[in-house]
Design an enzyme around this catalytic site. Structure first.
Site, PDB file in Angstrom:
ATOM      1  CE  LYS A  13      -1.367  15.047   5.474  1.00 60.46           C
ATOM      2  NZ  LYS A  13      -1.448  15.501   4.069  1.00 60.46           N
ATOM      3  NE  ARG A  88       2.542  10.813   2.947  1.00 63.26           N
ATOM      4  CZ  ARG A  88       2.913  11.960   3.522  1.00 63.26           C
ATOM      5  NH1 ARG A  88       3.182  12.024   4.788  1.00 63.26           N
ATOM      6  NH2 ARG A  88       2.964  13.056   2.807  1.00 63.26           N
ATOM      7  NE  ARG A 127       3.301  22.739   1.458  1.00 59.46           N
ATOM      8  CZ  ARG A 127       2.760  21.619   1.916  1.00 59.46           C
ATOM      9  NH1 ARG A 127       2.086  21.627   3.038  1.00 59.46           N
ATOM     10  NH2 ARG A 127       2.855  20.501   1.258  1.00 59.46           N
ATOM     11  NE  ARG A 133       7.363  20.463   1.781  1.00 63.18           N
ATOM     12  CZ  ARG A 133       6.428  19.704   2.326  1.00 63.18           C
ATOM     13  NH1 ARG A 133       5.744  20.146   3.360  1.00 63.18           N
ATOM     14  NH2 ARG A 133       6.164  18.514   1.850  1.00 63.18           N
ATOM     15  NE  ARG A 144       4.531  15.921  -1.713  1.00 59.63           N
ATOM     16  CZ  ARG A 144       4.424  17.222  -1.441  1.00 59.63           C
ATOM     17  NH1 ARG A 144       4.796  18.116  -2.330  1.00 59.63           N
ATOM     18  NH2 ARG A 144       3.947  17.623  -0.292  1.00 59.63           N
TER      19      ARG A 144
HETATM   20  P1  AMP Z   1       4.769  15.617   4.225  1.00 59.42           P
HETATM   21  O1  AMP Z   1       5.476  16.772   4.821  1.00 59.42           O
HETATM   22  O2  AMP Z   1       3.943  14.873   5.227  1.00 59.42           O
HETATM   23  O3  AMP Z   1       3.990  15.969   2.996  1.00 59.42           O
HETATM   24  O4  AMP Z   1       5.894  14.586   3.742  1.00 59.42           O
HETATM   25  C1  AMP Z   1       6.861  14.946   2.791  1.00 59.42           C
HETATM   26  C2  AMP Z   1       7.511  13.682   2.203  1.00 59.42           C
HETATM   27  O5  AMP Z   1       8.133  12.929   3.247  1.00 59.42           O
HETATM   28  C3  AMP Z   1       6.545  12.714   1.544  1.00 59.42           C
HETATM   29  O6  AMP Z   1       6.282  13.028   0.195  1.00 59.42           O
HETATM   30  C4  AMP Z   1       7.294  11.396   1.678  1.00 59.42           C
HETATM   31  O7  AMP Z   1       8.343  11.297   0.725  1.00 59.42           O
HETATM   32  C5  AMP Z   1       7.950  11.531   3.047  1.00 59.42           C
HETATM   33  N1  AMP Z   1       7.059  11.038   4.132  1.00 59.42           N
HETATM   34  C6  AMP Z   1       6.485  11.758   5.134  1.00 59.42           C
HETATM   35  N2  AMP Z   1       5.752  10.989   5.950  1.00 59.42           N
HETATM   36  C7  AMP Z   1       5.852   9.733   5.434  1.00 59.42           C
HETATM   37  C8  AMP Z   1       5.305   8.485   5.811  1.00 59.42           C
HETATM   38  N3  AMP Z   1       4.485   8.365   6.886  1.00 59.42           N
HETATM   39  N4  AMP Z   1       5.625   7.398   5.064  1.00 59.42           N
HETATM   40  C9  AMP Z   1       6.447   7.489   3.998  1.00 59.42           C
HETATM   41  N5  AMP Z   1       6.978   8.637   3.572  1.00 59.42           N
HETATM   42  C10 AMP Z   1       6.700   9.759   4.291  1.00 59.42           C
END
Ligand code: AMP
Length: 194
Positions: A13, A88, A127, A133, A144
């Site tokens: 994404k 989400r 990654r 990360r 996740r």
């Molecule tokens: P991502 O980089 O989009 O994979 O997000 C990393 C982490 O940030 C996720 O595992 C969540 O803990 C938090 N996170 C990111 N976007 C959201 C969202 N829209 N709602 C809730 N938690 C989020």
């Protein structure tokens, strides 16, 4: 044009929305990146968010909606925006509809990147070594993935019912995946989306 990117962790994404941002010249709104930035800055919001992020759980909807609402009020979001990793949950999807509606807009596309889970886990572990990360390790990756299926996958039906959902096979090279996305966006724009 208002576009949501959906898909499990590791589906690409971030990569694809960055490419589309360059193509359309719209801002990208990545809640994951914004939350990570808040964490690095050491703000109270970042501190709160990290308690959820580090365990692979979702940050509560009100926290996420407050940063999204603030971002949407910035002048560069006037023509549209690409949402990456947001919404989400169904609660976030409904709240986004309300935010857009109150500004006289509506969502044009929800692009789902579909991929094989074993392949996604392989990508995420890669990654983890490259980006270091905190939430890319075997146990949080499993968490996740589970969170995606339980809380985010229902959005596919939500957007399908709205007639804005499209699926792209994300198992191919990033270039081929992007060519598909570009075609979808061009068609939507031709239909009056932009
Ligand atoms: P991502 O980089 O989009 O994979 O997000 C990393 C982490 O940030 C996720 O595992 C969540 O803990 C938090 N996170 C990111 N976007 C959201 C969202 N829209 N709602 C809730 N938690 C989020």
């Amino acid at each position: 044009m208002w576009i949501v990117f959906l898909g499990p962790p590791g589906a690409g994404k971030g990569t694809q929305s960055k490419r589309l941002v360059e193509y359309l010249n719209f801002p990208q709104l990545s809640t994951g990146e914004m939350l990570r930035a808040a964490k690095v800055a050491g703000s109270p919001l970042g501190h709160l968010a990290s308690q959820y992020m580090d365990g692979g759980r979702l940050v509560p909807d009100p926290v996420v909606m407050s940063i999204v609402g603030e971002r949407l009020d910035q002048p560069d979001c006037i023509r549209g925006c690409l949402f990456d990793g947001f919404p989400r949950t169904l609660g976030q999807a409904r709240a986004l509809d309300e935010l857009l509606d109150s500004r006289g807009f509506q969502l044009d596309l929800a692009i789902e990147l579909r991929a094989d889970e074993a392949e996604l886990v392989r990508r995420m572990l890669k990654r983890a070594t490259e980006e270091k990360r905190a939430d890319d390790n075997p146990s949080t990756i499993a968490q996740r993935m589970e969170v995606y299926h339980r809380q985010t996958a229902p959005l596919i039906h939500y957007y399908r019912d709205r007639g804005v959902h499209v699926t792209v096979d994300a198992m191919r090279s990033p270039e081929v995946v992007f060519a598909d996305i570009k075609g979808i966006v061009d068609r939507a724009a031709g239909a009056g989306g932009i």
